[in-house]
Design an enzyme around this catalytic site. Structure first.
Site, mmCIF file in Angstrom:
data_model
loop_
_atom_site.group_PDB
_atom_site.id
_atom_site.type_symbol
_atom_site.label_atom_id
_atom_site.label_comp_id
_atom_site.label_asym_id
_atom_site.label_seq_id
_atom_site.Cartn_x
_atom_site.Cartn_y
_atom_site.Cartn_z
ATOM 1 N N ARG A 42 0.594 -1.052 -0.102
ATOM 2 C CA ARG A 42 -0.046 0.041 -0.042
ATOM 3 C C ARG A 42 0.824 1.232 0.053
ATOM 4 N NH1 ARG A 42 -4.790 -1.505 4.210
ATOM 5 N NH2 ARG A 42 -6.228 -2.382 2.519
ATOM 6 N N LYS A 204 -13.138 -10.029 9.582
ATOM 7 C CA LYS A 204 -14.060 -9.029 9.853
ATOM 8 C C LYS A 204 -15.582 -9.178 9.253
ATOM 9 C CE LYS A 204 -10.509 -5.827 9.293
ATOM 10 N NZ LYS A 204 -10.255 -4.938 8.249
ATOM 11 N N GLY A 356 -5.912 -5.796 2.834
ATOM 12 C CA GLY A 356 -4.588 -5.944 3.391
ATOM 13 C C GLY A 356 -4.063 -7.370 3.581
ATOM 14 N N GLY A 380 -12.669 -4.135 2.273
ATOM 15 C CA GLY A 380 -14.072 -3.724 2.675
ATOM 16 C C GLY A 380 -14.657 -2.864 1.422
HETATM 17 P P1 ADP Z 1 -8.404 -8.473 4.504
HETATM 18 O O1 ADP Z 1 -7.577 -7.806 5.348
HETATM 19 O O2 ADP Z 1 -7.631 -9.271 3.438
HETATM 20 O O3 ADP Z 1 -9.674 -7.669 4.090
HETATM 21 P P2 ADP Z 1 -9.442 -9.556 6.965
HETATM 22 O O4 ADP Z 1 -8.918 -8.254 7.722
HETATM 23 O O5 ADP Z 1 -11.045 -9.612 6.991
HETATM 24 O O6 ADP Z 1 -8.740 -9.614 5.289
HETATM 25 O O7 ADP Z 1 -9.133 -10.899 7.821
HETATM 26 C C1 ADP Z 1 -7.728 -11.057 7.867
HETATM 27 C C2 ADP Z 1 -7.584 -11.993 8.926
HETATM 28 O O8 ADP Z 1 -8.640 -13.059 9.379
HETATM 29 C C3 ADP Z 1 -6.210 -12.625 9.062
HETATM 30 O O9 ADP Z 1 -5.220 -12.063 9.776
HETATM 31 C C4 ADP Z 1 -6.323 -14.108 9.535
HETATM 32 O O10 ADP Z 1 -5.318 -14.695 10.244
HETATM 33 C C5 ADP Z 1 -7.855 -14.258 9.846
HETATM 34 N N1 ADP Z 1 -8.390 -15.182 9.871
HETATM 35 C C6 ADP Z 1 -8.801 -16.098 8.710
HETATM 36 N N2 ADP Z 1 -9.223 -17.350 8.938
HETATM 37 C C7 ADP Z 1 -9.379 -17.227 10.255
HETATM 38 C C8 ADP Z 1 -9.940 -18.088 11.332
HETATM 39 N N3 ADP Z 1 -10.698 -19.448 10.918
HETATM 40 N N4 ADP Z 1 -10.292 -17.765 12.512
HETATM 41 C C9 ADP Z 1 -9.540 -16.482 12.937
HETATM 42 N N5 ADP Z 1 -9.114 -15.693 12.243
HETATM 43 C C10 ADP Z 1 -8.873 -16.151 10.937
HETATM 44 MG MG MG Z 2 -7.500 -6.966 7.345
#
Ligand code: ADP
Ligand code: MG
Length: 398
Positions: A42, A204, A356, A380
């Site tokens: 980023r 999230k 991210g 998001g």
């Molecule tokens: P992004 O940043 O790509 O939008 P999110 O912020 O929603 O994704 O989520 C990323 C996090 O979700 C990662 O740090 C990962 O460790 C966590 N994660 C994925 N699967 C699980 C799970 N089954 N239980 C808990 N945390 C999880």
């Molecule tokens: Mg994230």
């Protein structure tokens, strides 16, 4: 044709001697123990816009958030480490301003030569940022002459720096990256190749659910895995042990799953463990997760199932890892999905990957940027935009 006015729609002279506020998205994953930035994508992606403006003789003032400090100063979420990395990448000094409420600093900015770069401390150290407080917006806009949005990933939030302050400017422009995101996604949406496969993971869930509901009609298949899956599995009567879920979304998930059971694909097996650290207590289980265990990755049958869906051609949209991929033992599902998306792209699919952590996961899987049609900085925001919502931080631009 541009959707919004872009900085390059103006001659370079226009920016000469002006102070330009750029809302950037420097919300990068940081390892505080080792004091390192885990993924600087980023930061690097904002550089063409910064280059363009400083080459035009502007002074740039960068504002961003990092994490969710909820209005409280938190050293672990300071942007100082980011200012150091940016300085390395730019090969020039970046002035770090940790107290922009102090009137003195704006006088100091006035004394800086044209072409200088200033980075403000984490805007979310002030509660007024997320409250979209009017006087905070006024303070931020008082520093500058022109507003630029280069934070696609935060454009779905009507916060002070993404929305409130922008209203105070006559000139409100998109940076190169925001423009590229808008162009690519609009083009993809105007002619979505079928089948359209959506893959949602991560943690999230609540943030993603409203966008997910808009995507349900548009998508042909919607894979829900990672931490996002367990709300659905619990809603369907499955045992999820200690896996993460969103209690207030259970009802919604049950309803949606019933209505769209032909489209929604959930994991069929899981890699579970007693805790994140206890990697030697790992088990593979089918539907029911035993008490005392938590799911940290999808299992091998699920990987096969997802591989059979993520094939291409068509369109693929992916946000959110399949497991806690940061830990080697729980990274297999995410790595397989990353490679499946890359392979499908080679087979002719149009792929958009954002978020991210999801971008960090692509790197871990050694998938190259060139193997994905569009790597988005937004998670998001991207979901909302693809789901058809308008983004306040984009709407406000010229
Ligand atoms: P992004 O940043 O790509 O939008 P999110 O912020 O929603 O994704 O989520 C990323 C996090 O979700 C990662 O740090 C990962 O460790 C966590 N994660 C994925 N699967 C699980 C799970 N089954 N239980 C808990 N945390 C999880
Ligand atoms: Mg994230």
């Amino acid at each position: 044709m541009s959707i919004k006015k872009v900085i390059s729609d103006y001659p370079k002279d226009f920016f000469n001697g002006k102070k330009v506020f750029i809302r950037v998205d420097f919300n990068v994953p940081i390892n505080n123990e080792q004091n390192i930035i885990r993924e600087d994508y980023r930061i690097r992606r904002a550089i063409p816009t910064i280059d363009f403006l400083i080459d035009s003789g502007a002074k740039v003032i960068l504002g961003s958030h990092l994490g969710r400090p909820k209005g409280i100063v938190n050293d672990d979420l300071s942007l100082r480490i980011v200012s150091e990395r940016l300085s390395e990448l730019m090969g020039k000094k970046v002035f770090f301003c940790d107290d922009f409420k102090d009137k003195d600093w704006i006088n100091k900015v006035d004394l800086l030569p044209n072409g200088s770069i200033v980075l403000l401390e984490n805007l979310r150290f002030y509660k007024e940022e997320t409250d979209n407080d009017e006087s905070f917006s006024e303070l931020l806009s008082s520093f500058c002459d022109i507003y630029v949005n280069e934070a696609f990933g935060t454009s779905h939030r009507a916060h002070a720096s993404t929305y409130g302050m922008a209203k105070n400017f006559d000139t409100k422009l998109a940076g190169f990256l925001v423009n590229k995101e808008l162009q690519f996604i609009s083009e993809m949406l105007s002619k979505t190749n079928k089948p359209f496969v959506v893959i949602i993971g991560g943690s999230k869930i609540k943030d993603k659910i409203s966008a997910m509901s808009k995507l349900l009609d548009r998508a042909d298949k919607i894979i829900i895995a990672g931490g996002a899956a367990y709300t659905f599995i619990k809603a369907n009567g499955g045992d999820i042990g200690n896996s993460i879920f969103e209690a207030e979304m259970i009802e919604w998930s049950r309803k949606v799953y019933t209505e769209y059971s032909d489209k929604i694909v959930l994991p069929v097996d899981h890699l579970v463990s007693e805790s994140i650290e206890k990697t030697n207590s790992c088990l593979i289980v089918d539907d029911n997760i035993p008490d005392g265990y938590q799911a940290f990755d999808i299992g091998p049958k699920t990987i096969d199932l997802f591989n059979s869906i993520i094939k291409g051609p068509g369109s693929i949209f992916w946000n959110g890892p399949m497991g806690v991929f940061e830990v080697e033992k729980y990274s297999s599902g995410t790595i397989h999905v990353a490679r499946a998306v890359a392979l499908a792209t080679w087979r002719g699919a149009t792929s958009v990957v954002g978020g991210g952590e999801t971008i960090a996961a692509l790197r871990k899987a050694e998938v190259l940027e060139s193997e994905i049609s569009h790597m988005s900085t937004g998670g998001g925001a991207l979901l909302e935009y693809i789901g058809g919502s308008s983004l306040p931080g984009i709407e406000i631009l010229d």
